[in-house]
Design a protein around this motif. Structure first.
Motif, PDB file in Angstrom:
ATOM      1  N   PRO A   7       0.834  -1.203   0.000  1.00  0.00           N
ATOM      2  CA  PRO A   7       0.000   0.000   0.000  1.00  0.00           C
ATOM      3  C   PRO A   7       0.871   1.258   0.000  1.00  0.00           C
ATOM      4  O   PRO A   7       1.958   1.281   0.580  1.00  0.00           O
ATOM      5  CB  PRO A   7      -0.806  -0.127   1.297  1.00  0.00           C
ATOM      6  N   GLU A  11      -2.402   5.570   1.494  1.00  0.00           N
ATOM      7  CA  GLU A  11      -3.306   4.452   1.760  1.00  0.00           C
ATOM      8  C   GLU A  11      -3.072   3.896   3.165  1.00  0.00           C
ATOM      9  O   GLU A  11      -4.015   3.522   3.869  1.00  0.00           O
ATOM     10  CB  GLU A  11      -3.124   3.349   0.709  1.00  0.00           C
ATOM     11  N   ARG A  12      -1.794   3.857   3.581  1.00  0.00           N
ATOM     12  CA  ARG A  12      -1.516   3.375   4.946  1.00  0.00           C
ATOM     13  C   ARG A  12      -2.040   4.357   5.988  1.00  0.00           C
ATOM     14  O   ARG A  12      -2.582   3.966   7.028  1.00  0.00           O
ATOM     15  CB  ARG A  12      -0.011   3.131   5.116  1.00  0.00           C
ATOM     16  N   ALA A  16      -4.788   3.503   8.754  1.00  0.00           N
ATOM     17  CA  ALA A  16      -4.559   3.722  10.186  1.00  0.00           C
ATOM     18  C   ALA A  16      -5.653   4.585  10.805  1.00  0.00           C
ATOM     19  O   ALA A  16      -5.912   4.517  12.005  1.00  0.00           O
ATOM     20  CB  ALA A  16      -3.188   4.375  10.404  1.00  0.00           C
ATOM     21  N   LEU A 317       4.266   7.920   9.431  1.00  0.00           N
ATOM     22  CA  LEU A 317       3.445   7.814   8.210  1.00  0.00           C
ATOM     23  C   LEU A 317       3.420   9.141   7.446  1.00  0.00           C
ATOM     24  O   LEU A 317       3.413   9.156   6.214  1.00  0.00           O
ATOM     25  CB  LEU A 317       2.018   7.374   8.564  1.00  0.00           C
TER      26      LEU A 317
END
Lengths: 330, 330
Positions: A7, A11-12, A16, A317
């Motif tokens: 991903p 997208e991550r 999350a 992230l």
């Protein structure tokens, strides 16, 4: 096979924060509607379903959560920044007479310019209603200031278009207005909502600003053919619209009289559409490559700003997101 | 001789509040400017110097003062409502493709549509910055709600245009959106700022709403030739733009098939510009005269709302203003 690919960072991030992003989406759909004017949900549904990555609301939700916000107001502010973004897209497409966005026909093409102007106004107004609901005057100050900076940057871009005297300083101001101001506000309000210490709110704002600038510089690089493949917009749009972006501004400084004459005809007078020649010039002077390097430098600044914040999964992230934004140029 | 004529109500209001209106003007000029984008003050100066009567800011200053406000925030809110009004004028002229306003060329004609769209956005954003400075969440709620109602009304007008099925209910909603919502908010925030009791804030809002409706109905009456003389706009504009206003909506209900066929060709299909015939029809059915009567009835409601407020010189001047607004139709 496609589903074997890992991903992507956005997208991550979305994974999350999936339950919160679902709440943002629901709120956007609820508030974009209008009881009395069916044209409004028609136009907005086209944009909401239009394949946007929701990067700005992701930033607001992520920053609020990583700084410890425990309420629900970040959902409202995430929807607010997406509304402001969508309103500016509607108006931009009218201003640029665009016919395509994200590979689909624009609202001004499917409906008409009046619908795009007025539905954009409606979304601006709805965004202010949403932010007022949070009751935070500081948030209101940041977001209304960002809205003014965005509009000012767009007007500046308009009068800088086809003007060969445009400086790098003006270019950077346009980039901050059209792109970075909303990224900056999206990150800053997350920290403000969470009651983060001033130096950390400052770091969040700097992260958003630098991320937005690197994002726009990659766009400007791609428009002159950076990696060479499609990005859902047409190569050479900026050239044909007479926009003075970094590769051109620097190439102009270094060009001889023959080149300056070419730029005058093409950019100032709009009389040449020889994009191949424009591209050859920015490549020969190395200014296309320099634009890419500048984008990477701003990416580094974005990540350095994140390093001033407490460790957090979401912080990592966001750092990945910064890498991803410029990955198109790597 | 002209200089022997008694001052008009808005002139007497402006005289009674002259130092405050001078402060409003100064603030408007200061905040309309932009350090970086010279196009902005160019366009806005054209509008600011464009002969507007400043009726909306006069209402805010007058209501705040008569309800006992002693601070300076009413100056900011008066400038706010004028900014919102000016932004909507800029966008309306793009939407209607107008070339004249108040007897002068419009900004979209002198510059271009992109400038009008983006400078309008700038003024919207600046208006929100100004209202945020007052720090009153209730004021912010009222004004951001008015901005949403305005945009919704404009979109509704767009989809109602050339639609013969438009009802009186939709007409009234459009009128409230395009005109009355800002009058209502302008009066209401004056009372809120002064901390007036709820029933008096309510009376102020009703005054503004009714005044705005009567104002718009007189406009719609004049467009079909009401008094017959010039009002700085062209007779028959609404007819040619396919707008369904009250005289037409009611004439449609009462007309025979031949008339309905005329309206279909003219309004729905835009294939006839026989304004003389349209005017003859609305006169024969008495719907032009009824529109005038409705305007007078709303004027009476505006004055009845004022009667629920404590006696004050400014209250009397506002009542005179209500008379003046419809005097064009008497």
């Amino acid at each position: 096979m496609n589903d074997a690919q890992p991903p992507k960072p956005h997208e991550r991030l979305a994974a999350a924060l999936s339950s919160e992003m679902a709440a943002v989406d629901a709120l956007i759909r609820e508030r974009m509607a209008s009881e009395h004017a069916p044209r409004i949900p028609e136009v907005t549904a086209h944009l909401v379903g239009g394949g946007g990555k929701r990067v700005r609301p992701l930033i607001t939700v992520a920053t609020a959560r990583m700084m410890g916000h425990e309420g629900e107001d970040h959902i409202k502010l995430a929807a607010t920044v997406e509304f402001i973004h969508t309103a500016t897209l509607l108006h931009d497409d009218v201003v640029d007479e665009s016919t395509q966005r994200r590979g689909r026909p624009t609202a001004n093409l499917l409906w008409d310019n009046p619908s795009s102007v007025l539905v954009g106004d409606y979304l601006f107004a709805r965004s202010f209603q949403l932010m007022v609901e949070t009751g935070s005057l500081r948030v209101l100050d940041i977001l209304s200031g960002a809205a003014a900076t965005i509009a000012e940057g767009e007007v500046l871009q308009l009068s800088a278009a086809r003007n060969l005297a445009t400086t790098e300083e003006t270019y950077l101001r346009v980039v901050r207005g059209k792109t970075a101001a909303l990224f900056e506000a999206a990150a800053e309000v997350g920290g403000v909502l969470a009651g983060a210490p001033e130096d950390q709110v400052r770091a969040l704002a700097e992260f958003g600003d630098a991320l937005g600038i690197s994002f726009q510089m990659v766009d400007d690089w791609l428009d002159y053919g950076g990696a060479g493949d499609g990005i859902g917009k047409n190569l050479g749009d900026d050239f044909r619209e007479g926009k003075l972006t970094l590769p051109v501004i620097r190439a102009l400084e270094r060009g001889d009289e023959e080149e300056r004459s070419f730029w005058r005809e093409a950019i100032e007078k709009g009389r040449s559409d020889d994009f191949g020649r424009a591209r050859a010039i920015v490549e020969r002077h190395g200014t296309l490559e320099e634009t890419r390097s500048e984008a990477l430098a701003w990416r580094d600044r974005a990540k350095a700003a994140l390093d001033r914040l407490p460790p957090h999964d979401l912080r990592d992230l966001l750092a990945d997101l910064a890498d991803y934004v410029v990955a198109r140029a790597e």
